[in-house]
Design a protein around this motif. Structure first.
Motif: not given
Length: 348
Positions: A309-311, A320-321, A237-244
């Motif tokens: 949660a990641r931020g 993820v890392d 789950i992410s804000k759109t810009q962050d995901l892209f």
């Protein structure tokens, strides 16, 4: 922010020959008032079942909500009776179904179907309901409303039928609009018009929208946040810009890499995610994406990572890392700081 929808640990199952199969398994997310959230994933990811669970329509398709809460304005829809849900559907929560030709009744005129929704939820006469139907048809961009209301679904184009579906969904001014693949089978011009219509409706009415799509380009254009689903689970789950800018899950990255690029080289094959989504009765024991994941280790095959949660984002992945490190290395190579083997170039 003011949350209009809060879903916690939703489990929706269907009865099969060998028992229940979980189409949605432990899904949790929320939706703010006036926000557009897109649920993205391949066919079979559980996107539509999630929306049907919110509307409590799975019960009419041999499905059942086994666990979890679906809070709408603080009230748990999972505990509502069928009669209580009839009053909520269409008035407070409306849904645009995937295929308007099958969703609309072929034996009733467009006017009959729109006015039926108005009469059911409002105490008005037939003349007033018909007048409101004309306003709705005009609002969704259909010309000559009086003539269109007398027509049957088969007399309208695909784009017009979709607009009629939107008009029916808006008949009672809902607080939440669920749109399940609203632009499927429409050409790009009509798709752009439908998406612009949804944007304007959200802006003018401060309406929340949950948009379901397999097209990540549509999600990029419409969403404030994106939910990536796979095999009944939420991956990210992410804000759109962050995901892209930087996907955190290998599946999210695979979806983004599969999108054709305007600046791509000619003759180079499109990227694709190897394999296919598992059947509901054959889901892996650990991470459900592990059979297709280039980062999978033994732990991935035995333990399902929690959504953590990641931020200000959430992701369900053990590695993820590693993904971030690989992406950082690739960006450095592209920037000219390394050769293709990942060895730093020396300048004299």
């Amino acid at each position: 922010m003011d949350k209009i929808l809060e879903i916690d640990n939703l489990v929706t199952a269907y009865q099969g020959k060998e028992g229940f199969v979980h189409a949605v398994d432990g899904v949790s997310f929320d939706l703010n008032r006036g926000e557009t959230v897109c649920i993205v994933g391949e066919s079979g990811s559980g996107k539509s079942v999630t929306s049907m669970s919110i509307m409590r329509l799975v019960e009419f398709e041999n499905g059942t909500i086994k666990e979890g809460t679906i809070k709408f304005n603080g009230e748990d829809l999972a505990k509502k009776s069928n009669e209580e849900m009839r009053k909520i559907r269409g008035s407070k929560i409306s849904m645009i179904f995937q295929e308007p030709l099958t969703a609309l009744n072929p034996v009733f005129t467009i006017g009959k179907q729109i006015t039926e929704a108005i009469l059911f939820h409002h105490k008005v006469g037939k003349k007033e309901a018909y007048r409101r139907a004309e306003e709705l048809v005009r609002m969704v961009g259909i010309s000559d409303p009086q003539a269109r209301l007398k027509q049957y679904p088969h007399e309208l184009s695909g784009g017009m039928r979709q607009r009629v579906m939107i008009a029916i969904a808006l008949a009672s001014e809902p607080e939440l609009l669920i749109a399940d693949e609203p632009t499927t089978a429409l050409d790009v011009t009509i798709e752009a018009q439908i998406l612009e219509l949804l944007r304007s409706l959200r802006r003018d009415r401060n309406m929340s929208i949950m948009l379901i799509t397999h097209d990540i380009g549509v999600a990029a254009e419409m969403a404030d946040r994106i939910i990536i689903m796979y095999a009944g689970k939420i991956m990210e789950i992410s804000k759109t810009q962050d995901l892209f800018d930087q996907p955190l899950h290998p599946y999210s990255k695979g979806l983004l890499d599969s999108v054709p690029r305007m600046d791509g080289e000619r003759g180079v094959p499109l990227n694709s995610i190897k394999g296919s989504i598992p059947r509901l009765n054959e889901v892996p024991k650990g991470c459900r994406f592990s059979p297709r994941c280039p980062y999978a280790t033994e732990k991935c095959y035995t333990e399902m990572p929690p959504l953590e949660a990641r931020g200000d984002r959430q992701v369900a992945c053990w590695h993820v890392d590693r993904l971030l490190q690989d992406e950082s290395l690739k960006n450095e190579i592209k920037g000219g700081g390394m050769d293709e083997s990942g060895v730093k170039e020396l300048s004299y």
